[in-house]
Structures are given as C-alpha cells and as structure tokens.
Scaffold this motif. Structure first.
Motif, mmCIF file in Angstrom:
data_model
loop_
_atom_site.group_PDB
_atom_site.id
_atom_site.type_symbol
_atom_site.label_atom_id
_atom_site.label_comp_id
_atom_site.label_asym_id
_atom_site.label_seq_id
_atom_site.Cartn_x
_atom_site.Cartn_y
_atom_site.Cartn_z
ATOM 1 N N GLU A 202 0.816 -1.209 0.000
ATOM 2 C CA GLU A 202 0.000 0.000 0.000
ATOM 3 C C GLU A 202 0.853 1.263 0.000
ATOM 4 N N VAL A 203 2.089 1.190 0.486
ATOM 5 C CA VAL A 203 2.958 2.374 0.513
ATOM 6 C C VAL A 203 3.245 2.885 -0.903
ATOM 7 N N PRO A 204 3.800 2.062 -1.814
ATOM 8 C CA PRO A 204 4.008 2.579 -3.177
ATOM 9 C C PRO A 204 2.713 2.880 -3.913
ATOM 10 N N LEU A 205 1.652 2.115 -3.645
ATOM 11 C CA LEU A 205 0.375 2.396 -4.299
ATOM 12 C C LEU A 205 -0.155 3.770 -3.894
ATOM 13 N N THR A 206 -0.008 4.098 -2.616
ATOM 14 C CA THR A 206 -0.440 5.418 -2.144
ATOM 15 C C THR A 206 0.415 6.519 -2.753
ATOM 16 N N ALA A 207 1.719 6.279 -2.853
ATOM 17 C CA ALA A 207 2.616 7.288 -3.442
ATOM 18 C C ALA A 207 2.245 7.571 -4.891
ATOM 19 N N VAL A 208 1.998 6.530 -5.676
ATOM 20 C CA VAL A 208 1.625 6.703 -7.078
ATOM 21 C C VAL A 208 0.284 7.420 -7.196
ATOM 22 N N TYR A 209 -0.663 7.050 -6.350
ATOM 23 C CA TYR A 209 -1.991 7.676 -6.369
ATOM 24 C C TYR A 209 -1.904 9.162 -6.053
ATOM 25 N N GLN A 210 -1.126 9.529 -5.050
ATOM 26 C CA GLN A 210 -1.039 10.932 -4.669
ATOM 27 C C GLN A 210 -0.303 11.767 -5.715
ATOM 28 N N VAL A 211 0.753 11.195 -6.303
ATOM 29 C CA VAL A 211 1.500 11.928 -7.317
ATOM 30 C C VAL A 211 0.689 12.058 -8.602
ATOM 31 N N ALA A 217 6.951 6.506 -11.753
ATOM 32 C CA ALA A 217 7.313 7.553 -10.794
ATOM 33 C C ALA A 217 8.011 6.983 -9.569
ATOM 34 N N LEU A 218 7.874 5.668 -9.333
ATOM 35 C CA LEU A 218 8.511 5.062 -8.164
ATOM 36 C C LEU A 218 10.027 5.013 -8.306
ATOM 37 N N ALA A 219 10.516 5.211 -9.528
ATOM 38 C CA ALA A 219 11.970 5.227 -9.725
ATOM 39 C C ALA A 219 12.592 6.536 -9.258
ATOM 40 N N LYS A 220 11.760 7.520 -8.946
ATOM 41 C CA LYS A 220 12.261 8.818 -8.495
ATOM 42 C C LYS A 220 12.221 8.893 -6.974
ATOM 43 N N GLY A 221 13.297 9.347 -6.397
ATOM 44 C CA GLY A 221 13.334 9.492 -4.945
ATOM 45 C C GLY A 221 12.359 10.526 -4.438
ATOM 46 N N SER A 222 12.032 11.514 -5.272
ATOM 47 C CA SER A 222 11.102 12.562 -4.840
ATOM 48 C C SER A 222 9.709 12.011 -4.608
ATOM 49 N N THR A 223 9.346 10.959 -5.341
ATOM 50 C CA THR A 223 8.025 10.345 -5.135
ATOM 51 C C THR A 223 7.927 9.756 -3.742
ATOM 52 N N TRP A 224 8.948 9.030 -3.333
ATOM 53 C CA TRP A 224 8.960 8.423 -1.996
ATOM 54 C C TRP A 224 9.075 9.488 -0.907
ATOM 55 N N ALA A 225 9.850 10.549 -1.177
ATOM 56 C CA ALA A 225 10.036 11.591 -0.175
ATOM 57 C C ALA A 225 8.772 12.398 0.059
ATOM 58 N N SER A 226 7.902 12.472 -0.958
ATOM 59 C CA SER A 226 6.698 13.289 -0.826
ATOM 60 C C SER A 226 5.632 12.628 0.040
#
Length: 563
Positions: A202-211, A217-226
């Motif tokens: 759910e962590v990467p799924l939430t990151a992709v959804y919000q971005v 986009a998961l290859a970018k550190g800014s996606t995880w940092a946001s």
C-alpha cells in the motif's frame, strides 16, 4: 472487575461522552481552494513574484505538482512550497507579457489528492492560448488495486490480531486443546504474512496515487520523499507488530510474559492505522483517533474470535466440555466488544460526517448506512449464538449432542464472520472515500451556515437551454458551505433528462472554484457541494449537452451577502 479496571472504564466512558457532546465538525471532505492571488482571469500590469493559493485545510506538495505554462504552451520556470493551508509558487523575473496558466496538484490532510489550474494575464490577455494538460479540479478516487490492497490489509491485520488474542485469552492450556491451538497458530502466521504484504504494498500504491503518475514515478526518490511519514510509520508498525506477535506466540504454549507481549504487539499493530485517514481531519483529533483505535481493537477481537471459533469448534465439540468453556470465555468479552464497536462506530460516523443529512445525500453516507445495516445483521446472529445455540451446547448431555450443537454453532458463527468480513469490505471502501457537504433535499427551508444569524432563503435562478428549463438553486447565499441543486424541466414543468448530466462551474470576481461535482439525487435533479469563500456576485456556468452536436452553455449569477 478490579479498581484499576473500573477506573479505566470510567475514563473511557468520559472520553467518549466528551467526543459525543462536542459540536460535530463539518464533513471531513478533501481540502477546498478558497482564494487565489492573483485572482482567476486577472490582468496585471507586471508579472507577480509569487502566486498564492489558499485552502481551507493543510495541504502538501507532490513531485512536479505545480507547473506554469505561457500562452504558447511552453513551460515557465517556477518553484513551489506548501506551508499549512497555503501553496506559494515563485516566478522568475523574466516572465513576459500575455496569459499564464498555473497547473497544481496537492494532497489533503486526509491523504487524498486534489488538483486544478489558475489562468491570469500580464499586460494583456493573449489572443490565443494553447491548451495545456490541466487536471480535473475535483478530487479523484484511488485505483481499484489500491482499494483492494487496503481492504486485504485491514481484514488480514484484524484477523491476525484477533487470532493471537484468542489463543492468549480464551484457549485453555489443556492437552485436549493442543490440535485446536496449533490450527490457530498456523492461521495467525498466514494472516500475518498476508497483512504484511498488503500494508507494505500500500505504501508505493499510495505514493503513485497521490503523485498522479504511473508506476514509473517510483523510480524517483522525490516520489517516496513526498509521502507523509505517517504512511511509512503505520506500515512499519503493522509489520513489526505482527512479526513480533507470531514469533513470541510460538506454538501457543509459552510463558505468561511472552503471551502478554505478543498480545500487546498485536494491539499496537491494530491501532496503528488510526493515525492516518479521515480521523486526521476531525476535531478534536486526539479523541477521534483514540476512538478509532478502540474501534479497531474491538473489531479485531470480534473478527478473530469468530474465525477462531469456526476453526476449533468442530474439533473441541467432542472433547468433553472444552467447547462450552471456550465459548463461555469468549462470550463474556464479546459482549463488551460489541458495545465498544457500537459506541465508537456511532461516534466516528458522527464526527466524520458532521450531520445527519450526509448519511442520506452523499455516496459516503449511503455506503456508511449499508455498513451499519450489515453490522446490525452480524449483531443479530451473535445474539442468536449467545442466547440460543450456546445454552443448547451447554445443556447437551451426550457426546453426539455436543458434536451436533458445536457444528450448528460453528456454522452460525461462520455466517456471522462472513457478514463481518463484508462490513470490513465496506470499511475499506469508506477509507478511500471522502464525505462531502450534504446536498439539500429540497430548495426550500435550507438553513444558513453556523453563525449566520438564522435560516437563509435559498437563491433560485432559471434559464431556458433548448427545450429544457434549467432551474438552479444555491441553498445558502452566504459565505461558507452550501449546495448547488440543478433541476431539468420539460415544457410542462415535469422532470426530464438531457443527453448527459449537466456540467457546472462556479466562479467569483476573485477566485474560480472550478468544476462542481454533482450527483443525481432524483430523475432530472442533480446536486453537489460548494464552499463559497467570500461575499459578492458568483457566476454558475451550466453546460448542458442536449444531443450529439448540441451543447449550449449559460451563466447564472447569484449574489452572496456577508453573514
């Protein structure tokens, strides 16, 4: 119950009473844009150093969430920051004349993204403005895979925590219960594995959804940092708590200290999800989060207990009075669990929804009512088990009668568990939905916002668009939350339908609120929530598609007076 238990119970009741008696907050919807500087459509003599967006609650940025384009569609260098409820976009000194378009995407306090755009001009408006990729101004829902992961995570988490609690609290340390205990321990390990996978996914799924981007986009550190740090904390606490619990539980027959630590680890894991979601937008947040934690713990004991009974009753039914002993232990706790679920469920629904109207006039409210109905069915089955089937099992004198009674109770308990899983499925979708301001059931009798000094007559405007009369009603023509209601009438004044639902857009002199999402509430009747930030004249643009090639657009003006 000892003195400490009575004191804890009194403190809980006091906290819940305070939460119930405090005035309910408005529906905890996504953040709403209430002002921009410069205003939408403004023509400025010189380029501003900074563009400011003000929302009604705290927002956060996502990577590449703000982009600026000139009239030719070329990107303009900019930088953005978000502090509390304000988004600021800094522009370079070399911005030329013409029209600029700022496209933005931010995340609300409840974790849901919202987006929109702002257009203004420097010197004079450009004669031609190239279309740029502008996102919808309304909130978007999470993808289906994210909703499924959320549901699987909640069900497996509560189930695992409940199974561990059942082994620790209700299974007697008797050799005749060894096989049943082993079955529960194995099931808890499987549940823990599923829960950990679901919550970590759910962590990467939430990151992709919000971005609002693809998996790339998961290859970018800014996606995880946001991503909000609490998302990582919750996933980590759930995973660590469940691993610790199943490791300490071992085969079930361990010393008292390890059993209690395993139980505490499960309770911590079950409480963690309350730190994110809609409760963060409810006031007072501490009490709402506390009630949500109690709700989750009670739900885990109920669900885990039901599944555990289904797994062990057929085996324990022919082993003397063990089945009746286990049921007696669980039934005592189950009564308190049901009470806690009912009280905290009602409190959380009231604090999040904010009004009774939301229950009947929004998708969130209707789904919540379905959940309440399903929970009521589960309670009825629980009462049947407790007051009818359990006494029969206790009174059974022969081994065959005990097996038969245990089988009947196991089947009934399985039905209760299925209904409860359905309740959790509905809960998973409620987590991803946002309650919105309740649309008015009718134009008449709509009250004004709090502090407005009393009821306010709704404002009504009409326009003929082709063969359809459009009658628009603003429920409360004062600043604050309200409802736009649109009725489509034929030449005889009866409700009718167009080629598709009307599209609405609301704008004032200083701010463009963008598209107004509407739901069909009756044949030919559509309603949607709005938040009007200031007094003045507000223009409602109505786009009505009458056919494949006919799409008239009209503008209705509503005067909004200060309260």
């Amino acid at each position: 119950m000892g003195r400490a238990g009575r004191a804890a119970g009194a403190a809980l009741l006091l906290a819940l009473a305070v939460l119930l008696l405090l005035p309910a907050a408005p529906a905890a919807a996504h953040a709403t844009l209430i002002a921009t500087d410069p205003a939408a459509g403004a023509v400025l003599p010189a380029a501003p150093d900074r563009v400011r967006f003000t929302f009604d609650e705290k927002v956060s940025l996502v990577p590449d969430g703000v982009r600026v384009f000139d009239a030719a569609g070329d990107p303009v260098a900019s930088s953005a920051t978000a502090r509390d409820a304000v988004l600021e976009v800094d522009l370079p000194d070399e911005v030329g004349t013409g029209t600029l378009v700022v496209v933005w995407r931010v995340v609300s306090a409840d974790g849901h993204p919202i987006s929109g755009s702002l257009a203004f001009s420097v010197g004079a408006p450009s004669e031609q403005v190239v279309a740029v990729p502008v996102p919808d101004s309304g909130p978007t829902g999470p993808p289906l895979v994210s909703s499924i992961a959320t549901w699987a995570g909640y069900v497996s988490l509560l189930l695992t925590a409940g199974l561990v609690a059942f082994v620790v609290l209700f299974v007697p340390e008797h050799h005749l219960a060894d096989r049943a205990r082993d079955r529960l321990v194995r099931s808890s390990r499987i549940g823990a594995g599923i829960a950990i996978v679901a919550w970590l996914a759910e962590v990467p799924l939430t990151a992709v959804y919000q971005v609002g981007a693809g998996v790339g986009a998961l290859a970018k550190g800014s996606t995880w940092a946001s991503l909000d740090r609490l998302e990582y904390v919750v996933a980590g606490v759930v995973s660590a708590g469940l691993v610790l619990a199943v490791v300490l539980l071992g085969r079930g027959l361990v010393d008292r200290t390890r059993r209690l630590v395993a139980l505490a680890a499960c309770a911590l894991a079950a409480c963690a999800p309350a730190l994110t979601g809609h409760t963060r937008g409810v006031t007072p947040e501490a009490l709402a989060v506390g009630a949500d934690m109690l709700h989750l713990v009670a739900g885990s004991i109920w669900l885990g207990g039901l599944v555990a009974l289904v797994l062990v009753l057929p085996d324990l039914g022919g082993r003397g009075a063990l089945a009746a002993e286990v049921l007696a232990r669980f039934s005592v706790v189950a009564a308190g669990v049901l009470a806690a679920l009912a009280v905290t469920g009602v409190l959380l629904a009231w604090r999040i929804a904010g009004s009774w109207d939301v229950l009947f006039s929004t998708g969130y409210g209707r789904l919540l009512l379905v959940k309440i109905g399903a929970a009521a069915v589960a309670v009825l089955i629980a009462c049947w088990n407790r007051f009818v089937l359990l006494p029969r099992l206790r009174d059974a004198a022969h081994r065959r009668d005990r097996r038969t009674g245990a089988g009947m109770l196991a089947r009934s308990t399985a039905a209760e568990a299925v209904v409860l899983v359905a309740v959790l499925l509905l809960t998973g979708f409620l987590v991803d939905r946002s309650p919105e301001a309740a649309p008015a059931a009718s134009a008449a009798g709509a009250g004004g916002p709090a502090g407005s000094g009393g009821p306010v007559e709704p404002a009504v405007r009409s326009v003929r668009m082709g063969h359809i009369e459009v009658r628009a009603t603003l429920s409360s023509p004062r600043p604050g939350r309200g409802t736009v209601r649109v009725e489509l009438l034929d030449v005889d004044g009866r409700p009718t339908e167009a080629f598709e639902a009307p599209r609405l857009r609301l704008a004032g002199a200083d701010v463009d609120l963008g598209a107004v999402p509407v739901d069909s509430v009756a044949p030919g009747v559509y309603s949607g929530p709005v938040v009007i930030p200031t007094a003045g004249t507000w223009r409602l643009q109505v786009s009505l598609r009458l056919g494949e090639f006919e799409n008239p657009v009209s503008v209705l003006e509503f005067p909004v007076e200060a309260g």
